[in-house]
Design an enzyme around this catalytic site. Structure first.
Site, PDB file in Angstrom:
ATOM      1  CG  ASP A  62      46.507  -6.666 -18.202  1.00  0.00           C
ATOM      2  OD1 ASP A  62      45.547  -7.448 -18.135  1.00  0.00           O
ATOM      3  OD2 ASP A  62      46.455  -5.482 -17.825  1.00  0.00           O
TER       4      ASP A  62
ATOM      5  NE  ARG B  10      57.068   2.188 -17.522  1.00  0.00           N
ATOM      6  CZ  ARG B  10      56.744   1.320 -16.590  1.00  0.00           C
ATOM      7  NH1 ARG B  10      57.675   0.513 -16.097  1.00  0.00           N
ATOM      8  NH2 ARG B  10      55.513   1.221 -16.156  1.00  0.00           N
TER       9      ARG B  10
ATOM     10  CG  ASP C 122      54.490   3.693 -18.706  1.00  0.00           C
ATOM     11  OD1 ASP C 122      55.321   4.589 -18.461  1.00  0.00           O
ATOM     12  OD2 ASP C 122      53.953   3.013 -17.821  1.00  0.00           O
TER      13      ASP C 122
ATOM     14  CB  SER D 163      46.496  -0.253 -13.004  1.00  0.00           C
ATOM     15  OG  SER D 163      46.709   1.120 -13.245  1.00  0.00           O
TER      16      SER D 163
END
Length: 413
Positions: free
Chosen positions: A21, A103, A132, A186
């Protein structure tokens, strides 16, 4: 292929994993924006070899001086995970925030690199439906208010995995065999946890398939004999296991090993995303699931009741700030200062029994303990305590209740 970019971008720093990705995103940035791409890959303890990310970036035309790979494991645990655990933070009462807490560190490093190389934009691979994107971008804007943010999943025209694969093939991006089909779920991983969501996990009525788990044995497979460990704390942070002093990242990795072997840390959760929808995920947080009750145990003998209860009242707000991406907000920093103040005396050791998915506190000691055995004993203790004093204490606390009761009686209620 996509709408014309609204702003001219010369150089962009991309959060790059080296996977399919983000490799597609890398090429898409080059072809759509015509800009120079700088890749940043963070080692947060996800357990993957990162050098292939460097080679793949080079293969896609990134100059060696524009490829950044940094080992952030110690900084991640010391400056993000441990401060969060001082607060005993759990989102919606159960989630240990493994993805959320990573993050802000990634965003911080991206901005630092952007400043270093003179980039005018940053980019991430988060989708337009998830949390996210919010976490990354709130971090970017807090640290560099005028930065341009490129979020490909909100901009491009790809509407299926087949169209992504076709773009990859068109631009000679290597595709692993297991990536050609529809991804079953995922995964996001770091030293604190691994999370899985999507596809086979989307129906919350169905059990999580065994092959989804990567960090833990099932409790049924765990040993039939318990594991006993002792965790040492200083000022609220874990510093040792069984008397051996360890660095923050090394300590968490050791707790992960102990948790994995004993089937500890699995969580099947339906949560409320910040963007407004519910999602089902499976989280594995073996080390954190051990650390949380251990920290609460050492607090139980070192924190005053008022301080402990205030912390518990503030914890949901603190956890929500992290979950929603407000790590760099003034309110999170204010709460952190209060929490850190509360930890000044939180030093000592906690003994735990790990057994078939369970974490059981079996002992706690501290040189700063507020627990007084002479005071609480049912026998006559050495500490002066007059049982008769309780009568006045109760009467004063009952005064308003008695007044209310008299009014009800007068009104015939």
């Amino acid at each position: 292929m996509s709408d014309q970019p609204q702003k001219r971008v010369k150089k962009v720093v991309l959060a790059y994993s080296g996977g399919l990705d983000t490799s597609i995103i890398l090429k898409w940035l080059q072809t759509t924006y015509g800009c120079e791409v700088v890749t940043f890959t963070a080692d947060l303890g996800q357990g993957e070899e990162l050098e292939p990310a460097r080679k793949k970036a080079e293969l896609l035309g990134i100059k060696p001086e524009n490829i950044f790979i940094e080992d952030l494991r110690e900084e991640f645990v010391r400056d993000y995970v441990f401060p969060m655990f001082r607060a005993n933070a759990q989102y919606e009462g159960i989630y240990l925030l493994g993805t959320s807490i990573a993050r802000p560190l990634i965003a911080k490093k991206q901005i630092e690199i952007a400043e270093r190389v003179g980039a005018d934009a940053v980019s991430h691979g988060a989708t337009g439906k998830g949390n996210d994107q919010v976490r990354f971008e709130l971090g970017y804007y807090a640290l560099k208010p005028d930065v341009t943010v490129i979020a490909p999943w909100r901009e491009w025209d790809f509407r299926s995995r087949e169209s992504l694969i076709a773009f990859a093939e068109q631009h000679q991006i290597p595709i692993a065999k297991d990536k050609r089909g529809e991804a079953p779920f995922s995964v996001d991983a770091n030293l604190l946890h691994a999370s899985s969501e999507g596809k086979v996990l989307e129906d919350p009525a169905l059990d999580v398939p065994d092959y989804v788990y990567s960090r833990t044995l099932s409790p049924e497979e765990a040993p039939d004999t318990p594991t006993i460990i002792t965790i040492g704390f200083e000022r609220g942070d874990a510093v040792s296991i069984d008397g051996e002093t360890l660095s923050p990242a090394t300590l968490l990795a050791k707790l992960n090993e102990l948790g994995r072997a004993n089937g500890i840390g699995r969580l099947d959760l339906v949560e409320n995303r910040f963007v407004g929808m519910k999602s089902r995920g499976m989280y594995e947080t073996p080390g954190g699931t051990i650390l949380l009750p251990a920290h609460r145990a050492i607090e139980s003998i070192t924190l005053d009741r008022g301080a402990a209860h205030l912390k518990d009242e503030l914890m949901p707000r603190y956890a929500e700030l992290i979950y929603n991406g407000f790590w760099f907000s003034p309110e999170r920093e204010m709460l952190q200062a209060l929490i850190d103040k509360s930890q000044e005396m939180v030093t000592g050791t906690v003994r735990l029994k790990l057994y078939k998915g369970g974490v059981h506190v079996i002992g706690r000691e501290s040189p700063n303990s507020l627990y007084d055995q002479d005071l609480v004993t049912f026998e006559e203790g050495a500490v002066a305590y007059d049982h008769r004093d309780a009568a006045g204490f109760i009467k004063l606390n009952a005064l308003r209740l008695r007044t209310l009761g008299q009014r009800k009686r007068k009104l015939g209620a």
